[in-house]
Enzyme design. Structure first.
Site, PDB file in Angstrom:
ATOM      1  N   HIS A  25       0.868  -1.343  -0.124  1.00 22.29           N
ATOM      2  CA  HIS A  25      -0.034  -0.021  -0.061  1.00 22.29           C
ATOM      3  C   HIS A  25       0.860   1.170  -0.066  1.00 22.29           C
ATOM      4  O   HIS A  25       0.279   2.285   0.222  1.00 22.29           O
ATOM      5  CB  HIS A  25      -0.891   0.035   1.062  1.00 22.29           C
ATOM      6  CG  HIS A  25      -2.154   0.881   0.840  1.00 22.29           C
ATOM      7  ND1 HIS A  25      -3.073   0.712   0.129  1.00 22.29           N
ATOM      8  CD2 HIS A  25      -2.579   1.920   1.734  1.00 22.29           C
ATOM      9  CE1 HIS A  25      -3.924   1.461  -0.021  1.00 22.29           C
ATOM     10  NE2 HIS A  25      -3.747   2.318   0.958  1.00 22.29           N
ATOM     11  N   LYS A  27       2.354   4.346  -1.533  1.00 18.63           N
ATOM     12  CA  LYS A  27       2.198   5.333  -2.491  1.00 18.63           C
ATOM     13  C   LYS A  27       3.270   6.637  -2.428  1.00 18.63           C
ATOM     14  O   LYS A  27       2.939   7.470  -1.959  1.00 18.63           O
ATOM     15  CB  LYS A  27       0.592   5.771  -2.391  1.00 18.63           C
ATOM     16  CG  LYS A  27      -0.231   4.557  -2.397  1.00 18.63           C
ATOM     17  CD  LYS A  27      -1.768   5.353  -2.138  1.00 18.63           C
ATOM     18  CE  LYS A  27      -2.656   4.309  -1.469  1.00 18.63           C
ATOM     19  NZ  LYS A  27      -3.916   4.912  -1.269  1.00 18.63           N
ATOM     20  N   ASP A  32      14.293  13.509  -7.998  1.00 21.55           N
ATOM     21  CA  ASP A  32      15.012  14.922  -8.025  1.00 21.55           C
ATOM     22  C   ASP A  32      15.074  15.355  -6.683  1.00 21.55           C
ATOM     23  O   ASP A  32      14.792  16.590  -6.296  1.00 21.55           O
ATOM     24  CB  ASP A  32      14.434  15.783  -9.044  1.00 21.55           C
ATOM     25  CG  ASP A  32      14.739  15.300 -10.258  1.00 21.55           C
ATOM     26  OD1 ASP A  32      15.543  14.800 -10.728  1.00 21.55           O
ATOM     27  OD2 ASP A  32      13.739  15.984 -11.313  1.00 21.55           O
TER      28      ASP A  32
END
Length: 98
Positions: A25, A27, A32
């Site tokens: 799960h 995310k 950069d």
């Protein structure tokens, strides 16, 4: 709508998938020296129809922690994961609203 994992792999982007029956799960993206995280699911459904949030964090120790977690997961999936198959992963259609 759904995942572009096969298209990304076909384009040469390194992709690994977990063999676990549970869903990871996490995310987040580290790009950069910026961490992007939130409820956003990184699917077309999320970007076109869902009500999602995405936070950009530039704090060095936070970026390092997320980058370290990515490296740990990538190593783990390299040992026990799999390459994406030809079956297209799918996301259920939106029911509207948030």
């Amino acid at each position: 709508l759904g995942s572009d994992v096969v298209r990304l792999a076909d384009a040469g982007v390194p992709v690994l998938m977990d063999n676990s029956t549970a869903r990871m799960h996490h995310k987040f993206v580290v790009l950069d020296r910026v961490v992007y995280t939130g409820s956003f699911n990184w699917t077309r459904q999320a970007s076109q129809a869902n009500c999602e949030n995405l936070v950009a964090m530039r704090d060095g120790p936070v970026v390092d922690a997320f980058a370290g977690e990515f490296k740990r997961l990538w190593g783990e999936f390299r040992r026990r994961g799999r390459k994406p198959g030809r079956r297209r992963e799918s996301t259920p259609p939106s029911r509207g609203g948030c």
